[in-house]
Design a protein around this motif. Sequence first.
Motif, short mmCIF file in Angstrom:
data_model
loop_
_atom_site.label_atom_id
_atom_site.label_comp_id
_atom_site.label_asym_id
_atom_site.label_seq_id
_atom_site.Cartn_x
_atom_site.Cartn_y
_atom_site.Cartn_z
N LEU A 187 0.68 -1.28 -0.05
CA LEU A 187 -0.18 -0.03 0.02
C LEU A 187 0.84 1.35 -0.01
N HIS A 188 2.24 1.22 0.01
CA HIS A 188 2.90 2.42 0.00
C HIS A 188 3.00 3.00 -1.42
N ASP A 189 2.63 4.48 -1.32
CA ASP A 189 2.57 5.05 -2.37
C ASP A 189 3.28 6.28 -2.56
CO1 B1M Z 1 5.39 0.92 5.94
N1 B1M Z 1 7.17 -0.16 5.96
N2 B1M Z 1 4.33 -0.58 6.42
N3 B1M Z 1 3.92 2.27 6.09
N4 B1M Z 1 6.54 2.28 5.89
C1 B1M Z 1 8.50 0.49 5.55
C2 B1M Z 1 8.57 0.29 4.47
C3 B1M Z 1 9.41 -0.16 6.58
C4 B1M Z 1 10.55 -0.13 6.12
C5 B1M Z 1 9.05 0.49 7.93
C6 B1M Z 1 10.32 -0.29 9.10
O1 B1M Z 1 9.80 -1.44 9.52
N5 B1M Z 1 11.41 0.21 9.20
C7 B1M Z 1 8.89 -1.55 6.51
C8 B1M Z 1 9.22 -2.58 5.57
C9 B1M Z 1 9.96 -3.45 6.26
C10 B1M Z 1 10.42 -4.86 5.36
O2 B1M Z 1 9.63 -5.02 4.45
N6 B1M Z 1 11.83 -5.13 5.09
C11 B1M Z 1 7.27 -1.33 6.54
C12 B1M Z 1 6.23 -2.39 7.16
C13 B1M Z 1 6.61 -3.41 7.64
C14 B1M Z 1 4.82 -1.84 6.88
C15 B1M Z 1 3.78 -2.54 7.28
C16 B1M Z 1 3.70 -4.10 7.01
C17 B1M Z 1 3.32 -2.28 8.93
C18 B1M Z 1 2.46 -3.16 9.63
O3 B1M Z 1 1.39 -3.09 9.48
N7 B1M Z 1 2.74 -4.04 10.53
C19 B1M Z 1 2.32 -2.11 6.71
C20 B1M Z 1 2.31 -2.67 5.27
C21 B1M Z 1 1.08 -2.13 4.66
C22 B1M Z 1 0.81 -2.62 3.16
O4 B1M Z 1 1.75 -2.21 2.19
N8 B1M Z 1 0.46 -3.81 3.01
C23 B1M Z 1 2.95 -0.52 6.18
C24 B1M Z 1 2.25 0.55 6.29
C25 B1M Z 1 2.57 1.69 6.24
C26 B1M Z 1 1.71 3.11 6.19
C27 B1M Z 1 0.35 2.79 5.44
C28 B1M Z 1 1.45 3.60 7.46
C29 B1M Z 1 2.70 4.34 5.22
C30 B1M Z 1 2.39 4.33 4.00
C31 B1M Z 1 1.70 5.20 3.57
C32 B1M Z 1 1.61 5.58 1.94
O5 B1M Z 1 2.64 5.36 1.35
N9 B1M Z 1 0.64 6.32 1.57
C33 B1M Z 1 3.93 3.56 5.61
C34 B1M Z 1 5.35 4.27 5.78
C35 B1M Z 1 4.95 5.74 5.39
C36 B1M Z 1 6.58 3.79 5.53
C37 B1M Z 1 7.99 4.40 5.79
C38 B1M Z 1 7.92 5.07 7.02
C39 B1M Z 1 8.01 5.57 4.79
C40 B1M Z 1 8.04 4.98 3.28
C41 B1M Z 1 8.05 6.28 2.38
O6 B1M Z 1 7.23 6.77 1.92
N10 B1M Z 1 9.26 6.66 2.29
C42 B1M Z 1 8.89 3.15 5.85
C43 B1M Z 1 10.07 3.29 6.52
C44 B1M Z 1 11.15 4.25 5.67
O7 B1M Z 1 11.40 4.06 4.57
N11 B1M Z 1 11.74 4.82 6.48
C45 B1M Z 1 7.89 2.10 5.74
C46 B1M Z 1 9.71 7.89 1.50
C47 B1M Z 1 9.56 7.35 0.07
C48 B1M Z 1 9.78 8.63 -0.79
O8 B1M Z 1 10.51 6.58 -0.32
O9 B1M Z 1 8.87 4.86 -1.05
O10 B1M Z 1 11.29 4.37 -0.56
P1 B1M Z 1 10.17 5.13 -1.12
O11 B1M Z 1 10.56 5.58 -2.58
C49 B1M Z 1 11.62 6.28 -2.90
C50 B1M Z 1 12.77 4.99 -3.75
O12 B1M Z 1 12.51 3.69 -3.04
C51 B1M Z 1 12.16 5.18 -5.16
O13 B1M Z 1 12.27 6.59 -5.22
C52 B1M Z 1 11.85 7.18 -4.09
C53 B1M Z 1 12.72 8.31 -3.66
O14 B1M Z 1 12.99 8.94 -4.90
N12 B1M Z 1 11.24 4.45 -5.51
C54 B1M Z 1 11.35 4.21 -7.13
C55 B1M Z 1 10.45 3.99 -5.27
N13 B1M Z 1 9.56 3.37 -6.13
C56 B1M Z 1 10.29 3.24 -7.35
C57 B1M Z 1 10.05 2.91 -8.33
C58 B1M Z 1 10.99 2.83 -9.56
C59 B1M Z 1 12.14 3.83 -9.27
C60 B1M Z 1 12.51 4.12 -8.11
O15 B1M Z 1 10.91 2.51 -10.80
C61 B1M Z 1 9.75 1.97 -11.17
#
Ligand code: B1M
Length: 211
Positions: free
Chosen positions: A100-102
């Motif tokens: 669900l991460h967007d």
């Molecule tokens: Co979630 N979550 N989350 N979460 N969440 C993480 C990812 C996590 C690392 C947190 C942690 O434990 N430290 C962890 C994953 C662990 C793992 O798998 N190893 C985690 C978890 C476990 C979960 C849940 C399972 C928690 C639970 O319910 N027990 C749950 C899962 C829900 C689901 O998806 N089914 C969950 C839920 C959530 C929220 C809903 C609360 C919320 C999401 C809100 C939303 O997205 N609308 C959330 C959030 C916010 C996070 C963290 C805190 C931040 C993610 C984020 O948005 N980062 C995250 C911890 C962290 O990263 N510090 C975490 C900012 C964003 C700009 O970065 O998405 O990486 P990112 O994108 C980057 C690059 O990756 C890249 O570009 C961006 C930067 O320029 N990129 C691409 C992304 N997609 C790309 C595609 C491309 C190219 C680049 O080409 C196609």
Amino acid sequence: MSVLENLSAAVQKGRAKEVETLVREALESGLTAQSILDGGLLKGMGLIGERFKNNEVFVPAVLIAARALSKGTELLKSRLLEEGVKPIGSVVLGTVKGDLHDIGKNLVKMMLEGAGFRVIDLGVDVPSERFVEAVREHRPDVLALSALLTTTMGQQEAVIKALTAAGLRDKVKVMVGGAPITQSFCEQIGADAYTSDAASAAETAKTFLTA
Ligand code: B1M
């Protein structure tokens, strides 16, 4: 400063109201929608993208700039259509099934749009079949898959397998990204490119247009 320079600065600062005012002003002064888009809005977004890539600004600043950019593009849309401006290519984008991460996906979308792509955003929790249908329907240049969980990254491979089964794998370049994704994972699952951030994703997508 010229109106376009002001526009670029307003996008970078995320000042949506100012962007609207400046776009109207630029149109009234006789500038084409294309030049306003390229020389003002996209220039500003490109600069903020670079700064984001270099860790000089962070996610909130990019999202605010994106909102300001979209205010401007909304105003230009009908003029751009009249001027016959075509997108440079198209991308189908989504976060894979179970995920669900967007926030990252939305940044990728914004950078792609900023680079001139038409983006068909399928949203989050998108099953493989839905990606396949969208590739069949839209014939995009690129399919972009985002995954943030170690438990969902395997879905990127599932999408590639589903594309292959549907006979569409050679019709589209597949790009993957998201925090747990790596270059070696990309190669292992047979994707065409991995990028670690949104700005690089847009740059890489452009390279596929001429390939
Ligand atoms: Co979630 N979550 N989350 N979460 N969440 C993480 C990812 C996590 C690392 C947190 C942690 O434990 N430290 C962890 C994953 C662990 C793992 O798998 N190893 C985690 C978890 C476990 C979960 C849940 C399972 C928690 C639970 O319910 N027990 C749950 C899962 C829900 C689901 O998806 N089914 C969950 C839920 C959530 C929220 C809903 C609360 C919320 C999401 C809100 C939303 O997205 N609308 C959330 C959030 C916010 C996070 C963290 C805190 C931040 C993610 C984020 O948005 N980062 C995250 C911890 C962290 O990263 N510090 C975490 C900012 C964003 C700009 O970065 O998405 O990486 P990112 O994108 C980057 C690059 O990756 C890249 O570009 C961006 C930067 O320029 N990129 C691409 C992304 N997609 C790309 C595609 C491309 C190219 C680049 O080409 C196609």
